[in-house]
Enzyme design. Structure first.
Site, PDB file in Angstrom:
ATOM      1  N   GLN A 104      40.276  36.296  41.613  1.00  0.00           N
ATOM      2  CA  GLN A 104      39.467  36.712  40.473  1.00  0.00           C
ATOM      3  C   GLN A 104      38.199  37.395  40.978  1.00  0.00           C
ATOM      4  O   GLN A 104      37.501  36.859  41.841  1.00  0.00           O
ATOM      5  CB  GLN A 104      39.103  35.485  39.636  1.00  0.00           C
ATOM      6  CG  GLN A 104      37.813  35.582  38.840  1.00  0.00           C
ATOM      7  CD  GLN A 104      37.929  36.487  37.642  1.00  0.00           C
ATOM      8  OE1 GLN A 104      39.010  36.655  37.100  1.00  0.00           O
ATOM      9  NE2 GLN A 104      36.823  37.075  37.223  1.00  0.00           N
ATOM     10  N   THR A 105      37.896  38.577  40.428  1.00  0.00           N
ATOM     11  CA  THR A 105      36.647  39.197  40.836  1.00  0.00           C
ATOM     12  C   THR A 105      36.030  40.010  39.707  1.00  0.00           C
ATOM     13  O   THR A 105      36.728  40.656  38.928  1.00  0.00           O
ATOM     14  CB  THR A 105      36.828  40.086  42.078  1.00  0.00           C
ATOM     15  OG1 THR A 105      35.560  40.589  42.485  1.00  0.00           O
ATOM     16  CG2 THR A 105      37.790  41.242  41.823  1.00  0.00           C
ATOM     17  N   ARG A 106      34.719  39.933  39.630  1.00  0.00           N
ATOM     18  CA  ARG A 106      33.936  40.818  38.774  1.00  0.00           C
ATOM     19  C   ARG A 106      32.997  41.663  39.636  1.00  0.00           C
ATOM     20  O   ARG A 106      32.152  42.382  39.107  1.00  0.00           O
ATOM     21  CB  ARG A 106      33.142  40.010  37.745  1.00  0.00           C
ATOM     22  CG  ARG A 106      32.017  39.161  38.320  1.00  0.00           C
ATOM     23  CD  ARG A 106      31.262  38.437  37.215  1.00  0.00           C
ATOM     24  NE  ARG A 106      30.025  37.830  37.656  1.00  0.00           N
ATOM     25  CZ  ARG A 106      29.861  36.549  37.953  1.00  0.00           C
ATOM     26  NH1 ARG A 106      30.912  35.740  37.910  1.00  0.00           N
ATOM     27  NH2 ARG A 106      28.688  36.076  38.304  1.00  0.00           N
ATOM     28  N   HIS A 157      34.743  37.807  50.416  1.00  0.00           N
ATOM     29  CA  HIS A 157      35.894  37.989  49.529  1.00  0.00           C
ATOM     30  C   HIS A 157      37.137  38.399  50.319  1.00  0.00           C
ATOM     31  O   HIS A 157      38.244  37.889  50.092  1.00  0.00           O
ATOM     32  CB  HIS A 157      35.590  39.074  48.494  1.00  0.00           C
ATOM     33  CG  HIS A 157      34.544  38.697  47.495  1.00  0.00           C
ATOM     34  ND1 HIS A 157      33.734  39.625  46.879  1.00  0.00           N
ATOM     35  CD2 HIS A 157      34.166  37.493  47.004  1.00  0.00           C
ATOM     36  CE1 HIS A 157      32.920  39.021  46.049  1.00  0.00           C
ATOM     37  NE2 HIS A 157      33.150  37.728  46.104  1.00  0.00           N
ATOM     38  N   GLY A 186      36.627  29.851  45.211  1.00  0.00           N
ATOM     39  CA  GLY A 186      35.621  29.723  46.259  1.00  0.00           C
ATOM     40  C   GLY A 186      34.313  29.204  45.695  1.00  0.00           C
ATOM     41  O   GLY A 186      34.286  28.420  44.747  1.00  0.00           O
ATOM     42  N   ASP A 228      30.986  29.017  43.623  1.00  0.00           N
ATOM     43  CA  ASP A 228      30.375  29.462  42.367  1.00  0.00           C
ATOM     44  C   ASP A 228      31.309  30.346  41.550  1.00  0.00           C
ATOM     45  O   ASP A 228      30.904  31.379  41.017  1.00  0.00           O
ATOM     46  CB  ASP A 228      29.066  30.203  42.655  1.00  0.00           C
ATOM     47  CG  ASP A 228      28.149  30.265  41.427  1.00  0.00           C
ATOM     48  OD1 ASP A 228      28.243  29.362  40.582  1.00  0.00           O
ATOM     49  OD2 ASP A 228      27.351  31.219  41.336  1.00  0.00           O
ATOM     50  N   ALA A 286      33.031  32.036  38.706  1.00  0.00           N
ATOM     51  CA  ALA A 286      32.690  32.325  37.305  1.00  0.00           C
ATOM     52  C   ALA A 286      31.319  31.790  36.911  1.00  0.00           C
ATOM     53  O   ALA A 286      31.035  31.591  35.729  1.00  0.00           O
ATOM     54  CB  ALA A 286      33.753  31.774  36.353  1.00  0.00           C
TER      55      ALA A 286
END
Length: 412
Positions: free
Chosen positions: A205-207, A214, A299, A301, A303
């Protein structure tokens, strides 16, 4: 490939995906009907949720939650009504409306769901309308009622009345045309994974654009699973975050230059961030199961935002999920960093050296350095990625750049 021959995990709470998007003549007739109906204007979050209903990302839900389901999910992370009673679900998926609009609706009425730009996105058949304790939802889901929290803001600013009911979805919005290379429905993603013959797939998941930590997390997962789905959020973010089109280019460049071919798939999904930390990590696992992923990389923190959550709260919450509640399992990875003594990426489980040798990397630190035109150490990010990000910030006047603050785990 159908589910009986696929090696992938089954969708959440179902043997098959349940997309609610209409097409062909059914969509044409529904659009005609929608022009005659009363309307509810969707918030950005609600619009993203509706599209997820449409593409089957929220399988097995058939629409926005009623009061019993809202209460059950907020307090116990379980649905309470209908065929899905007892099913694990960590975050309420609700639609709100102004009181005057809600008061005009009765059970069985149909209402057009309209985006802020006027596009008709769907039709809802009203099951019920109800009020909620917004602060209670915020405390349970976000562990805070602080109005500075962006997810809390969304809830506090929504309409006074919730409107529940099943939906027919008429549009995927701009996502298929704006992101044609990476926007994938769960069915399309599963088709790609099946074609590769993968059984175990870890979602990342990435923003943010991917920095060295990462990259390290994804490569750990590749060692464990058949492959990794780098899954970028394409919906709305908070000020100061890097837009999806820039992230897409940066991640593609990283994959092309630093990952072995056919070990990684880049894709995107249409939700907004809620910044709900641990609860959102669980939601990420639920809908990644619908996308065919057996694992979710969790990983530091995950979200999170600010200092509302502990660095690894999103990992420990999985310890309280029943073994039959969720097929997709977390890959829990601790602090990762560049170690000057090792001259390599490492983690708190593998590196024997003192903290003074460690360079801890976070997306927030990277954004802060770039937004302030500071030098970025070579061990923060790959040079090809940094070049893309520097070009993005060069196009924004200094006085127009959102302030990036280091708080919580990102400040360590």
């Amino acid at each position: 490939m159908n589910q009986t021959t696929s090696k992938l995990v089954s969708p959440h709470g179902s043997n098959e995906l349940k997309p609610l998007l209409l097409s062909g003549e059914a969509r044409i007739q529904a659009l005609k009907l929608a022009r005659t109906l009363p309307t509810i204007t969707l918030s950005s979050r609600e619009r993203g949720d509706l599209i997820m209903f449409g593409i089957g990302g929220f399988t097995p839900l058939n629409g926005f939650m009623n009061q019993a389901d809202w209460q059950g999910v907020v307090d116990n992370m379980r649905l309470q009504s209908g065929d899905n009673a007892g099913l694990f679900w960590p975050i309420p998926i609700t639609l709100s409306a102004p009181k005057a609009t809600a008061d005009s609706l009765s059970q069985g009425d149909k209402v057009a769901l309209v985006a802020k730009d006027g596009e008709v996105m769907g039709i809802l058949t009203v099951e019920e309308t109800y009020t909620i304790d917004k602060e209670h939802e915020c405390q349970q889901v976000f562990t805070t009622t602080d109005a500075e929290h962006p997810g809390v803001q969304q809830v506090l600013n929504q309409g006074d009345i919730n409107v529940a009911g099943s939906v027919e979805v008429l549009s995927e919005g701009e996502f298929p045309t704006l992101y044609p290379e990476i926007y994938k429905t769960p069915a399309e993603t599963r088709e790609i994974l099946d074609a590769k013959g993968w059984k175990t797939v870890a979602a990342f998941q990435t923003r943010n654009p991917m920095h060295r930590s990462h990259e390290y997390l994804a490569k750990i997962a590749i060692e464990i699973c058949d492959g990794v789905l780098i899954h970028s959020l394409l919906g709305a973010l908070k000020p100061g975050d890097i837009p999806a089109e820039v992230r897409q280019e940066a991640i593609k460049t990283l994959i092309d230059n630093y990952f072995r071919q056919d070990t990684v798939i880049q894709a995107g999904y249409p939700l907004d961030m809620r910044y709900a930390g641990p609860r959102e990590a669980l939601l990420h696992a639920v809908f990644r199961q619908n996308y065919g992923c057996s694992h979710l990389i969790v990983g530091r923190d995950h979200a999170g935002v600010g200092d509302y959550y502990g660095a690894f709260d999103a990992q420990t919450i999985f310890d309280y999920v029943g073994k039959d509640d969720l097929i997709t399992q977390p890959l829990k990875i601790g602090w990762t960093f560049w170690c000057n003594a090792c001259n390599a990426m490492a983690s708190d489980k593998t590196c024997p050296h003192e903290a003074s040798e460690h360079v801890k990397v976070s997306g927030t630190k990277l954004r802060k350095a770039l937004s302030e035109d500071e030098d970025v150490p070579d061990n923060f990010s790959r040079p090809e990625v940094l070049e893309i990000l520097r070009q993005y910030y060069a196009g924004i006047a200094r006085e127009e750049r959102a302030e990036v603050k280091l708080t919580g785990a990102s400040a360590v």
